[in-house]
Motif scaffolding. Structure first.
Motif, short mmCIF file in Angstrom:
data_model
loop_
_atom_site.label_atom_id
_atom_site.label_comp_id
_atom_site.label_asym_id
_atom_site.label_seq_id
_atom_site.Cartn_x
_atom_site.Cartn_y
_atom_site.Cartn_z
N THR A 79 0.85 -1.11 0.08
CA THR A 79 -0.20 -0.07 0.07
C THR A 79 0.92 0.99 -0.03
OG1 THR A 79 -1.80 -1.21 1.07
CG2 THR A 79 -1.72 1.35 1.33
N ILE A 80 2.02 1.25 0.83
CA ILE A 80 2.82 2.25 0.85
C ILE A 80 3.56 2.58 -0.35
CG2 ILE A 80 4.98 3.27 2.12
CD1 ILE A 80 3.95 1.95 4.47
N ALA A 81 4.14 1.42 -1.00
CA ALA A 81 4.87 1.55 -2.28
C ALA A 81 4.02 2.02 -3.32
CB ALA A 81 5.57 0.20 -2.65
N ASN A 82 2.55 1.86 -3.17
CA ASN A 82 1.60 2.13 -4.49
C ASN A 82 0.96 3.35 -4.13
OD1 ASN A 82 0.71 1.35 -6.96
ND2 ASN A 82 -1.03 0.32 -6.17
N ASN A 83 1.78 4.25 -3.38
CA ASN A 83 1.30 5.70 -3.13
C ASN A 83 -0.04 5.62 -2.36
OD1 ASN A 83 3.43 6.91 -4.52
ND2 ASN A 83 2.36 6.25 -6.40
N GLY A 84 -0.25 4.75 -1.38
CA GLY A 84 -1.32 4.75 -0.54
C GLY A 84 -2.56 4.00 -1.00
N ASP B 152 -9.96 -0.83 -2.21
CA ASP B 152 -10.56 -0.25 -1.00
C ASP B 152 -9.77 1.11 -0.65
OD1 ASP B 152 -11.92 0.55 1.18
OD2 ASP B 152 -11.14 -1.10 2.41
N ASN B 153 -10.32 1.94 -1.34
CA ASN B 153 -9.88 3.27 -1.21
C ASN B 153 -10.88 4.34 -0.55
OD1 ASN B 153 -7.43 3.12 -2.52
ND2 ASN B 153 -8.42 3.10 -4.59
N SER B 154 -11.87 3.78 0.27
CA SER B 154 -12.65 4.41 1.21
C SER B 154 -11.97 5.29 2.39
CB SER B 154 -13.85 3.74 1.70
OG SER B 154 -13.43 2.59 2.36
N ASN B 155 -10.92 4.70 2.92
CA ASN B 155 -10.20 5.22 3.98
C ASN B 155 -8.87 4.92 3.91
OD1 ASN B 155 -9.81 6.43 6.44
ND2 ASN B 155 -10.49 4.34 7.50
N ARG B 156 -8.10 5.59 3.49
CA ARG B 156 -6.59 5.52 2.99
C ARG B 156 -5.97 6.65 3.54
NH1 ARG B 156 -5.32 6.35 -3.21
NH2 ARG B 156 -3.61 7.43 -2.30
N ILE B 157 -4.52 6.44 3.31
CA ILE B 157 -3.54 7.59 3.87
C ILE B 157 -3.49 8.65 2.63
CG2 ILE B 157 -2.21 6.42 5.54
CD1 ILE B 157 -0.06 5.92 3.41
N LYS B 158 -3.00 9.61 2.89
CA LYS B 158 -2.74 10.61 1.51
C LYS B 158 -1.73 9.97 0.82
CE LYS B 158 -4.60 14.62 4.41
NZ LYS B 158 -4.11 15.82 4.99
N SER B 159 -1.71 10.45 -0.61
CA SER B 159 -0.64 10.19 -1.33
C SER B 159 0.73 10.60 -0.92
CB SER B 159 -0.95 10.47 -2.90
OG SER B 159 -2.13 9.84 -3.54
N ASP B 160 0.55 11.94 -0.46
CA ASP B 160 1.73 12.66 0.03
C ASP B 160 2.40 11.91 1.36
OD1 ASP B 160 1.58 14.54 -1.94
OD2 ASP B 160 0.74 16.18 -0.73
N THR B 161 1.45 11.45 2.12
CA THR B 161 1.96 10.67 3.19
C THR B 161 2.70 9.51 2.95
OG1 THR B 161 0.08 11.53 4.60
CG2 THR B 161 1.24 9.59 5.49
N ALA B 162 2.17 8.88 1.93
CA ALA B 162 2.79 7.56 1.39
C ALA B 162 4.44 8.04 0.69
CB ALA B 162 1.93 7.10 0.33
#
Length: 579
Positions: free
Chosen positions: A447-452, A479-489
């Motif tokens: 998930t982190i490697a794929n920008n969240g 499932d992108n209903s509740n994810r970290i921001k792309s900038d965070t990733a």
């Protein structure tokens, strides 16, 4: 008076005779396929009483790797001996063939009670010359055949699963009457168990021969082949396993002596399991003994500093102050005594790379005091607690799970610990009651490697008919209903890269790996869970991988050697330099 009595008894006799005639007609003509309350097929049962058979195939569906190669099923040549030879004796021509192969069969004419494979009697495979000789001759009571063996997989045992005969479990699972159906082998673990309803089939192939009323073979009746060629059944499961990578990964794990634990390798874009290794291996004789059948990659364990990734994500999005200050990493987790590791004064990025406990205990404390639910929120955003395996409705099966044995992780064991400073700090470094599965950790790294971008993990992509047409496709479940921001990733990616270039993962530097280490106390003196979780290559990531060595000492842990060797081998497979 006598006349009335005669008429009465005559009427009873006629009625009784009529009932008997109706009963016979019902058995012979009207209800031959669905007789009585149990709906018994009398035609099939009569055939069973008049014949005996031996299976050439179980009729069970087959597992394939992602490239269509068969897994755990092989075609072998064998010789069947029929009880017919009890009557006619073992032909001299066949005895001569056995003597030529130095095979000794003591009292076979009297001991053979049912059709038996010669390979099972002698405990070894049949020589091809003997097979061809029998095939080219017509020897009464002896037949050369090809049969399919459904054996335990040699690799990917926990991932693919194993099959066993268990009539009681079969009837309980499918709620069928023993009168109506013969029990079939069932999957008891892995994909074999998860997909057992699809893999079950009645399309077995047999050799059939007639018997008399006492069950003895009848002379003059030829052995017949039964079992129709069906273009649809049994089905095939197209798994996500990459057989060459799985084979390589198992060798690396075993060669490095990793005894309990294993690894998970995911394709980041598709979230498909390319390889999954669990140790110890399954005990084929007693699968449940010492829980050898348990897939360790689906069981929650203390993650140690792996959990600092969650704390870092929460801090990036909720507490910028934590990112812009320094921490005394010469003190312990609670900041009241010297630390065993003297790291000096470090900033946020350095604290993550060096895995400074005091820094993340301090950050976690501030986060939880401001929002008691924050750890749960960010484990959800990163998909860490799971279950992370593919789940959905498949035909009449609602909430079908590809990984039914996958356990859910947790953050808090006691809800009141959110109010206890020491408990918060211990939780912030992945101790206390925090437990997560290796599969979920691998998915978090993907998930982190794929920008969240969150996505559920697949082990099977398709159910195929025998003619290779598609019965069902398991589509990617995002499932992108509740994810970290792309900038965070992106910021987390930078932190994970720093771990390898300047932190605890320096032994992997130069391989294009980014990731996080973790060493968790287990409650057993001197035994720790040793983790490394990450992805590679760090530029345009393709793979996410977790290696965990469970209940191991610091000096004997094989986490880094295994991780390094697997990455090197995959790089070589892909033509990438390991410089």
């Amino acid at each position: 008076m006598k006349t009335k009595r005669v008429k009465f008894w005559a009427f009873l006799l006629v009625c009784s005779f009529g009932l008997l005639l109706y009963r016979l007609a019902d058995i012979q003509l009207f209800s031959t396929e669905k007789f009585g309350d149990e709906q018994v097929n009398l035609l099939e049962q009569s055939v069973k009483q008049q014949s005996s058979s031996i299976n050439l195939t179980s009729g069970r569906g087959e597992l394939l790797d992602r490239n269509g190669q068969s897994l755990g099923k092989s075609q072998v040549k064998d010789i069947v001996l029929f009880p017919l030879i009890q009557t006619i004796g073992l032909p001299q021509s066949f005895k001569n063939l056995l003597e030529a192969e130095t095979i000794s069969l003591t009292d076979i004419e009297t001991e053979l009670k049912e059709p038996t494979y010669l390979s099972e009697m002698i405990g070894e495979e049949i020589d091809s010359d003997l097979y061809n000789e029998v095939k080219n001759r017509k020897i009464p009571g002896v037949m050369a055949v090809e049969r399919s063996l459904l054996a335990d997989p040699e690799i990917g045992q926990h991932f693919l699963g194993i099959v066993r005969e268990n009539p009681n479990a079969y009837y309980n699972r499918y709620d069928e009457s023993p009168i109506l159906t013969d029990p079939k082998p069932i999957g008891i673990s892995g994909l074999q168990k998860a997909f057992d309803p699809f893999l079950q089939s009645d399309n077995s192939k047999k050799l059939l021969y007639q018997v008399d009323g006492k069950g003895n073979p009848m002379l003059g009746l030829n052995v017949r082949y039964i079992g129709e060629q069906d273009p649809f059944y049994p089905v095939q499961l197209k798994t996500t396993m990459d057989l060459p990578i799985q084979n390589m990964a198992e060798k690396v794990v075993d060669n490095n002596g990793l005894e309990k634990g294993g690894l998970v390798l995911l394709d980041i874009e598709s979230r498909e399991v390319l390889a999954m290794v669990s140790r110890p291996s399954i005990n084929s004789e007693s699968p449940y003994q010492n829980q050898s059948i348990v897939n360790q990659m689906l069981v929650p364990f203390y993650p140690g500093s792996i959990f600092k990734t969650v704390v870092a994500a929460a801090a990036i999005e909720n507490n910028t102050e934590s990112l812009n200050r320094t921490y005394d990493c010469n003190t312990n987790l609670y900041g009241d005594e010297p630390s065993e590791r003297k790291l000096g004064t470090l900033n946020f990025q350095q604290s993550f790379a060096q895995s400074c406990n005091n820094a993340f205990g301090t950050i976690g404390s501030k986060l939880v005091n401001a929002n008691p639910q924050i750890f749960e929120e960010y484990t959800e955003k990163l998909g860490l607690l799971g279950p992370v395996g593919w789940t959905g409705d498949v035909f009449r099966y609602s909430n079908f799970k590809q990984f039914p044995a996958e356990k859910k992780g947790r953050v808090w064991g006691n809800k009141y610990d959110r109010n206890v400073e020491k408990a918060i700090r211990q939780t912030s470094i992945g101790q206390k009651d925090v437990k997560v599965t290796p599969l979920a950790v691998a998915n978090m790294m993907a998930t982190i490697a794929n920008n969240g971008e969150k996505q559920y993990v697949r082990a099977v992509t398709d159910i195929l008919y025998q003619n290779n047409t598609t019965m069902y496709t398991f589509k990617a479940n995002k499932d992108n209903s509740n994810r970290i921001k792309s900038d965070t990733a992106l910021r987390l990616q930078g932190l994970l890269e720093k771990v390898v270039t300047d932190g605890t993962g320096r032994s992997l530097d130069g391989l294009g790996v980014a990731g996080k280490s973790g060493t968790a106390e287990t409650g057993q003196k001197g035994a720790y869970h040793h983790w490394f979780a990450g992805y590679f290559p760090k530029q345009n990531p393709k793979y996410a991988m977790v290696v965990v060595d469970l209940y191991q000492t610091d000096t004997d842990a094989q986490t880094y050697p295994v991780y390094k060797e697997v990455v090197q081998n995959i790089n070589e497979m892909n033509g990438v330099s390991n410089d």
